[in-house]
Motif scaffolding. Structure first.
Motif, PDB file in Angstrom:
ATOM      1  N   ASP A  38       0.872  -1.101  -0.103  1.00 28.61           N
ATOM      2  CA  ASP A  38      -0.352  -0.398  -0.185  1.00 28.61           C
ATOM      3  C   ASP A  38       1.136   0.978   0.047  1.00 28.61           C
ATOM      4  O   ASP A  38       0.312   2.440  -0.765  1.00 28.61           O
ATOM      5  N   LYS A  42       1.528   6.089  -6.760  1.00 28.74           N
ATOM      6  CA  LYS A  42       1.033   7.142  -6.994  1.00 28.74           C
ATOM      7  C   LYS A  42       1.524   8.648  -7.507  1.00 28.74           C
ATOM      8  O   LYS A  42       0.710   9.393  -7.776  1.00 28.74           O
ATOM      9  N   THR A  43       2.089   9.289  -5.819  1.00 27.25           N
ATOM     10  CA  THR A  43       2.087  10.400  -5.883  1.00 27.25           C
ATOM     11  C   THR A  43       3.629  10.485  -6.945  1.00 27.25           C
ATOM     12  O   THR A  43       3.548  11.759  -7.570  1.00 27.25           O
ATOM     13  N   THR A  72       0.774   4.247  -2.848  1.00 25.52           N
ATOM     14  CA  THR A  72       0.318   5.271  -2.880  1.00 25.52           C
ATOM     15  C   THR A  72       1.931   6.342  -3.246  1.00 25.52           C
ATOM     16  O   THR A  72       1.672   7.023  -3.706  1.00 25.52           O
ATOM     17  N   GLU A  73       3.011   6.030  -2.740  1.00 24.58           N
ATOM     18  CA  GLU A  73       4.236   6.185  -3.497  1.00 24.58           C
ATOM     19  C   GLU A  73       4.686   6.623  -4.920  1.00 24.58           C
ATOM     20  O   GLU A  73       4.562   7.469  -5.239  1.00 24.58           O
TER      21      GLU A  73
END
Length: 196
Positions: A70, A77-78, A74-75
């Motif tokens: 996760d 996506k960032t 998230t990283e």
């Protein structure tokens, strides 16, 4: 009393299990995901060709793996959002650079040319025209100065001749006046002679 000792034993075992799980969780959190897998593999028991893993350890590894995935998602996506923003920034900077290049080219063109009498000419041509005018005016000034000098010389010579002529005239006038006076005296003398 037996109940109490059973309760106390259950509490101690529960605390030990909780402490062991907290200790295991603390060890897992200090390791990378690869380190966690290696720890589970090293601490698991072997049975024939199989490795036996405690469910609590497997659940902790599973939870940490999911958390890591996760975090990576998230990283990722960032990072993708940052890449998109950077691409947009690069595109806007490229447009700005193109606009500034066009403005610079227009400025250089206007800087290297001049408007004279409604027509635009380059600075080189303007410089040539101006130097031509300067040299033309210099030549005209030189010619006018030479003409003035010659005219001044002629004027001075004429004045000198005029002074000489005036002196000659004055000398001639004086001599004519003397002759006239002499003739007038002679005439007077002759008149006086004839009267008597």
């Amino acid at each position: 009393m037996r109940f109490l000792s059973l309760l106390l034993t259950a509490m101690i075992v529960s605390q030990s299990i909780s402490f062991a799980q907290n200790d295991l969780k603390a060890r897992f959190d200090s390791l990378s995901l690869k380190g966690q897998f290696e720890y589970v593999y090293d601490k698991s028991e072997s049975y024939e060709r199989y490795k036996v893993v405690k469910m609590s350890t497997l659940n902790l590894l599973k939870q940490n793996s999911i958390d890591s995935i996760d975090i990576y998602k998230t990283e990722l996506k960032t990072r993708k959002n940052e890449i998109v923003e950077l691409k947009n920034t690069v595109v806007s900077k490229d447009e700005r650079i193109k606009q500034l290049s066009d403005d610079l080219e227009a400025t250089n063109t206007s800087k290297n040319s001049m408007m004279i009498l409604g027509s635009e000419i380059s600075k080189g041509a303007y410089s040539s025209i101006m130097w031509g005018l300067v040299f033309g005016l210099l030549a005209l000034t030189t010619v006018l100065f030479l003409m003035y000098k010659r005219s001044n010389s002629v004027t001075n010579e004429t004045k000198h001749r005029l002074n000489e002529v005036e002196e000659e005239f004055e000398t001639h006038r004086k001599s004519a006046l003397k002759r006239e006076q002499k003739l007038a005296r002679e005439l007077m003398d002759e008149k006086l002679k004839h009267k008597f």
